[in-house]
Design an enzyme around this catalytic site. Sequence first.
Site, PDB file in Angstrom:
ATOM      1  N   ARG A   1       0.711  -1.594  -0.092  1.00 38.74           N
ATOM      2  CA  ARG A   1      -0.114   0.001   0.058  1.00 38.74           C
ATOM      3  C   ARG A   1       0.808   1.152  -0.276  1.00 38.74           C
ATOM      4  O   ARG A   1       0.379   2.057  -0.899  1.00 38.74           O
ATOM      5  CB  ARG A   1      -0.908  -0.134   0.898  1.00 38.74           C
TER       6      ARG A   1
ATOM      7  N   TYR B   1      -7.052   0.065  -7.159  1.00 41.79           N
ATOM      8  CA  TYR B   1      -5.966  -1.536  -6.440  1.00 41.79           C
ATOM      9  C   TYR B   1      -4.823  -1.210  -5.170  1.00 41.79           C
ATOM     10  O   TYR B   1      -5.328  -0.358  -4.684  1.00 41.79           O
ATOM     11  CB  TYR B   1      -4.731  -1.592  -7.287  1.00 41.79           C
ATOM     12  N   GLU B   2      -4.818  -3.007  -4.989  1.00 46.48           N
ATOM     13  CA  GLU B   2      -4.149  -2.776  -3.564  1.00 46.48           C
ATOM     14  C   GLU B   2      -5.280  -2.169  -2.093  1.00 46.48           C
ATOM     15  O   GLU B   2      -4.418  -2.099  -1.498  1.00 46.48           O
ATOM     16  CB  GLU B   2      -3.041  -1.737  -3.598  1.00 46.48           C
ATOM     17  N   GLY B   3      -6.346  -2.212  -2.746  1.00 45.54           N
ATOM     18  CA  GLY B   3      -7.587  -2.010  -2.108  1.00 45.54           C
ATOM     19  C   GLY B   3      -8.130  -0.862  -2.276  1.00 45.54           C
ATOM     20  O   GLY B   3      -7.213   0.429  -1.935  1.00 45.54           O
TER      21      GLY B   3
END
Lengths: 598, 598
Positions: A299, A440-442
């Site tokens: 993140r 992306y990545e949450g």
Amino acid sequence: MTEYQPPLRDIRFLLDHITPIEELAKLEGYEHADADTVYGILEEFGRLMSEVWAPTNQVGDTEGTRLEGDAVVTPPGFVEAYRAYLEAGWGAVPFPEAYGGGGFPRLVGVVMQELLNSANMALAMAPLLTQGAIEALEHHGSEEQREVYLTKMISGEWTGTMNLTEPDAGSDVGALRTKAVRQDDGSYRITGQKIFITFGENDFTDNIIHLVLARTPDAPPGTKGISCFIVPKFLVNEDGSLGERNDVHVVSIEHKMGIKASPTCVLAYGDDGDGAVGYLIGEEHAGMRYMFTMMNNARLGVGVEGLALAERSYQQALAYAQERTQGYAPGAARGQKSLIIEHPDVRRMLLTMKAYTEAMRALCYKVAEQLDVAAHAPSEPDRTAAQEMVDLLIPLTKSFCTDVAETVTSIGIQVHGGMGYIEETGIAQHYRDAKITQIYEGTNGIQAMDLVGRKLPLRAGGVYQDQVRRMRSTIEELAGAGPELAVVHRELAGALDALEQATAWIMGKGMADPAEALSAATPYQRLFATTVAGWLLAVSALKAKALLDAGSGDADALAAKVVTGRFFAEQLLPQVHGLVAPVLAGKADLFALRPDQL
Amino acid sequence: MTEYQPPLRDIRFLLDHITPIEELAKLEGYEHADADTVYGILEEFGRLMSEVWAPTNQVGDTEGTRLEGDAVVTPPGFVEAYRAYLEAGWGAVPFPEAYGGGGFPRLVGVVMQELLNSANMALAMAPLLTQGAIEALEHHGSEEQREVYLTKMISGEWTGTMNLTEPDAGSDVGALRTKAVRQDDGSYRITGQKIFITFGENDFTDNIIHLVLARTPDAPPGTKGISCFIVPKFLVNEDGSLGERNDVHVVSIEHKMGIKASPTCVLAYGDDGDGAVGYLIGEEHAGMRYMFTMMNNARLGVGVEGLALAERSYQQALAYAQERTQGYAPGAARGQKSLIIEHPDVRRMLLTMKAYTEAMRALCYKVAEQLDVAAHAPSEPDRTAAQEMVDLLIPLTKSFCTDVAETVTSIGIQVHGGMGYIEETGIAQHYRDAKITQIYEGTNGIQAMDLVGRKLPLRAGGVYQDQVRRMRSTIEELAGAGPELAVVHRELAGALDALEQATAWIMGKGMADPAEALSAATPYQRLFATTVAGWLLAVSALKAKALLDAGSGDADALAAKVVTGRFFAEQLLPQVHGLVAPVLAGKADLFALRPDQL
């Protein structure tokens, strides 16, 4: 199009004064990472980025990556750029010396990430995804797995990928269905399909190590039944040479709005037989826990992408504004056309870009520094405190840097006027590339859920309180810093009050009913992040002013730092006052209508 | 991809209650524009848009328009879509009956513009640019010019273009260099090159009427030396038939980030001889004044584009959120996956899209209504007051609707998660298309200069004060409207205070030093526009509540209108409080650094 130059001036300011590299060099294992060595690395690395990588960025966007059979063909210059990076050994810098790494602090790695992404984000995803896979193996792989795979991944000879997403399991990883069946020899056979696999295939390394989340037949449902496997593209023989081709193949690549040169693959496992050969990492059903280990770094990495695109867009917009003439700015001599940088609104746009970009950089580097402290500080309480700070700041960093990257890269187009909308100008690409980072990545909505659901409650709010204490101490310092920073004092204090009011609501009503907290999460996240960003620029302005007063350092650069801090405080930080009411509004209006009334 | 449906429910709410069409039908010349007739038109027209035009939108983006020699080839379906529009005579609706028009109010024309742009903005530019050219000819052409060109342009048989921009004359139109030399027969020969000419060529009409700004040999410098010419692609014979091909040709078309199906042309005039044949409109050197006549409509038109893209993005995001399941929302039954519309943050995103879109619509329609009043009201003071309101609201409408369109279409992608970034999903196109609206027809920075430099000073601030009076009267009404609208009362009153504070600064310090006003212009513009948007949604919520209390109308729709008004007031309107400090900061920090320190 303007060439990219690594912003070494601002980087050095941070590494000298705000996240001091010399302090990290005092920690065990980092003794060789003194400032001179680090700056030497960054200058050398920066040259490769500006001279070799940066020129491949636009052609990558124009040509894209294409699929031929199950092989991908990257755009012109990519293979050479990757090889130059590989041959110089740059990928190894922030990894353990035991596996051939340079053993440098993560902070140095993060600075390099920024440069990589500014130079060519699409290509940078190959080494950066590899870093995520390295980390998983480093912490959770067996000694044998580390020997076989880690050294070649750290050297960059092999890349790595992360295989999480499936068509019905995006944000909800627990819903995934890829199967893993244990064989008598202890290996597994993997069958299923994964989507959104970045660099699931490439044309510049001999092997690719896929880390794959899958479910064993007896696994419990949800995230508790997920295991993590190594699935190499080519199996590795006992002697380390490459063996049989494994049954994992690219089925298609996506046609995306941006990062077009980065192949986003659909990967099929076991289509040609009884499954791709996979090797379990750690224990069965613990895969999700292993992923969480990497999540902070991943993140942070996406936040750094936002920073990097903002920086590149800023450099390009600034160069254009310094050479393009149009109209007459206030005070221009009669008949003398002005450079557009002399127009107040263009100046506002550039300073907004600059202030946001420097705020992002301070935030990313601060988190990286704390990751180093968390891993290397001698005392356990110091390590814990640093890890707590990281945990709190990660959702703020990921969401803020990516949301703000959208704003900055949009302004970058705006500075160019109509030319900005023409693809050949090259400024629109950064805007299109940036949009993925919010997703992306949450998604940033998921970051907000993480913030209010997991991070605020840490140590019953104690971790949050520690951050407030740090900011309050800066506010006290600002109170005595004189008229030049008075506006910073006023606005940071006002922002902290707004944050405290919003937090009190979340910790009260929000904790009593999760739907309330989740309804308020996104504006709360932005409020909190903007305040932290304002704090870091305030710290920077204080330091710059002290150095200026002492007659030390580059006066022009330091004066700019003071102005940037003031600009952020007065122009951008006040946004927080528009975010309190949305937090306090809670869930009522969000759910006042039935879905069919929308 | 979801089909587009004209949002007739919200359109009717506005045309029934907020900008009542029945009131316009009382004005001279609009008697036939009763509500039934207008709704009949909109339903019929809406069907063409959703059934024929909307399905061409994505293919237009994918295939783009290409150049073959000096002819453009539009994407599949465009010729047929344009012909269907032409044959039904839709282009004629808002134009004078004397030239074959329908004589309907501009408000009706603006509703149709919204539908056109939602269905296919790139294609819509052909008829909408033609409308601009029609307007110039209608007001400033000779009777003969009107006879020859207007009827065929109103019918849609011929399209029209606007030729302003040159490589060194973008925002600064006065810098243009295209030459026009008078001939003995009274015509002119035009030589030069124009860029950014939308639909400078097409493959669906027999002729194209270019309106071209150029400079006669003796012209004074700057905007005072610009004349305006008609340059038809084919000269028109005495009997109205098409004659010789004129010497105007497309040299190239641009490769853009969005609206890819709309050919953005470089046009060369007179490359093959001694100039393209042109006919002067009105008088020499008055061209800039004629352009200004159209400017309000053109800028409103761009605001409508922002509205239209936001609406389409919203419809698509809403449909996706109503069918996509992922994760578990608070309160979901155990093991029962939720539709994403049940997640608080997705709900927030959808309501944000909805509230912004309805605010844009109210703003655009209000300006259109006032344009009709300004042109048709029986009393001169009423006409003047309406025109003043238009003049004040135009920069607010253009900038707000286009800045907010960026936000809304960005959220549209976000609702789709990773799928939003894949072009086949079709949601990213709206975001790419929207970006141009912030730039053309005067960048939003230029709108802000217009607002503080020309509009605020109108009648020594009297025009501004009239707008404040209108908003204050709504606030008074809200005070007695009960608890359901209490938050709207509180927030609108707070916003107006913020606006008044900012305006006082602009009218004082800002007027004393133009550089101060120009430095504050952009945040001031956003502050003002957001307040006006909040006012219009407050007016809507008040009306909806009154109707609900009276038991009249569609209760579900009216309840939604109340909630939307409240949501905007509580969640979006408070942004204004972050914009006061940036206004009051003035120019100091913007110019504290030398360009080389940036």
